[in-house]
Design an enzyme around this catalytic site. Structure first.
Site, short mmCIF file in Angstrom:
data_model
loop_
_atom_site.label_atom_id
_atom_site.label_comp_id
_atom_site.label_asym_id
_atom_site.label_seq_id
_atom_site.Cartn_x
_atom_site.Cartn_y
_atom_site.Cartn_z
N ALA A 151 -29.99 -6.44 47.26
CA ALA A 151 -30.93 -6.53 48.38
C ALA A 151 -31.05 -7.96 48.89
CB ALA A 151 -32.30 -6.01 47.96
N ARG A 181 -39.97 16.67 22.36
CA ARG A 181 -39.01 17.28 21.44
C ARG A 181 -38.93 16.50 20.14
NH1 ARG A 181 -33.65 16.13 20.29
NH2 ARG A 181 -32.29 17.92 19.75
N GLY A 208 -44.65 1.36 42.55
CA GLY A 208 -45.08 0.16 41.83
C GLY A 208 -46.31 -0.42 42.48
N ILE A 267 -42.71 5.47 34.87
CA ILE A 267 -41.54 4.87 35.53
C ILE A 267 -41.80 3.42 35.92
CG2 ILE A 267 -40.78 7.11 36.41
CD1 ILE A 267 -41.66 6.12 39.22
N ASP A 268 -43.08 2.99 35.94
CA ASP A 268 -43.41 1.66 36.42
C ASP A 268 -43.03 0.53 35.47
OD1 ASP A 268 -44.44 2.68 38.76
OD2 ASP A 268 -46.51 2.74 38.04
#
Length: 319
Positions: A186, A21, A170, A126-127
């Site tokens: 975690a 866009r 990943g 996304i990595d």
């Protein structure tokens, strides 16, 4: 320059539509024509090219995926494939190209650059593993998807007093695992960039169990190995009931976060500016919240590195 093209390539990431866009609207604002190339480099070779108007990119900024679709294209790795792509660009009068994608997409843009064709790369993966930028388009959205999953899994882990292993994306970069693991509290985080000590992980879980902690979360980046296999090893070594969740492609989908929408808009617009300025062979990024650009060949020669201080912090906080 009067006419440019835009394509998305490789794995999709939330925010790609916002980048498309921005490219279209920025170009039209400056009096340029914009052509969308569908299905990445495969579509370029096949001539799947269409002129885009402002209306074509309306109502997409909030949508995940890519309206231009995407594909892997081994053929474009060959000289013959590259020349076919250039032939299509010339046929449609396209003088410059914006390529949105990850490492493989940048490799394609690099080849076009070496053939003397002006390209600008926009980091969409996304990595978060593209050199020359602090963040890539889609990383923040994927991160929030994973954190949401961790929070929900922790609820059931608490109820059943279980250990959960969560495998995230990943293959070569552990940013999703590291950032999500730290944000999700975690107990252990396993990333491709760092060796792990199984005995240390087991000892940490046992210490927690002995002091009354009845549930644990372990985040494993897929590049480390199978989450399922790791879960079996944990259960055998600790005797604690263990379950495994592989998040998979859910991490690539969903409406992009505000951060990704703004990032994509800024990077897409800057890519157009570089083409207008006659600066092809570049890739855009953001560093310290400032827009930057680098020589794409030099950028690809670099290697993405994980934040070792953050990784150490995650270990210190998971005692």
């Amino acid at each position: 320059m009067k006419r440019i093209g835009v394509l998305t390539s490789g794995g999709d990431s939330p925010g790609m539509n916002a980048a498309i866009r921005a490219v279209v609207r920025k170009a039209i604002y400056h009096g340029l024509e914009v052509y969308g190339i569908y299905h990445g480099y495969a579509g370029l070779i096949a001539g799947q090219i269409k002129k885009l108007e402002i209306g074509d990119v309306g109502d997409i900024i909030h949508r995940g995926g890519t309206m231009l679709y995407t594909a892997r294209c081994p053929e474009f790795k060959t000289l013959e494939g590259q020349l076919k792509g250039i032939e299509q660009l010339k046929k449609h009068g396209i003088e410059g190209l914006v390529v949105i994608g990850g490492d493989g997409s940048y490799q394609g843009a690099k080849k076009l650059t070496e053939h003397g064709y002006p390209c600008v790369g926009v980091p969409g993966t996304i990595d978060n593993d593209i050199p020359g930028t602090d963040f890539t388009i889609g990383f923040d959205t994927a991160l929030n998807t994973v954190i949401d999953a961790i929070d929900k899994i922790r609820d059931t882990a608490t109820s059943h007093e279980r250990t959960y292993v969560i495998e995230v994306m990943g293959r070569h970069a552990g940013d999703i695992a590291l950032w999500a693991g730290l944000a999700g509290g975690a107990e252990s985080i396993l990333i491709p960039e760092a060796d792990y000590d199984m005995d240390e992980i087991v000892s940490r879980l046992k210490r927690g169990h002995e002091r009354g902690k009845k549930h644990s979360i372990i985040i494993v980046a897929e590049g480390v190995g199978s989450g399922v296999d790791f879960g079996k090893r944990i259960e055998e070594a600790t005797g604690l009931e263990t379950r495994v969740t592989v998040l998979g492609h859910v991490q690539r989908g969903g409406s992009p976060t505000a951060f990704d929408r703004v990032l994509a808009s800024r990077l897409g617009a800057r890519a157009v500016e570089l083409l207008i300025e006659g600066k092809g062979g570049r890739c855009v990024g953001i560093q310290n919240n400032q827009l930057v650009d680098h020589d794409i060949i030099e950028a690809l020669a670099q290697t993405h590195t994980v934040d070792q201080k953050m990784y150490q912090l995650s270990k210190e906080l998971s005692i």
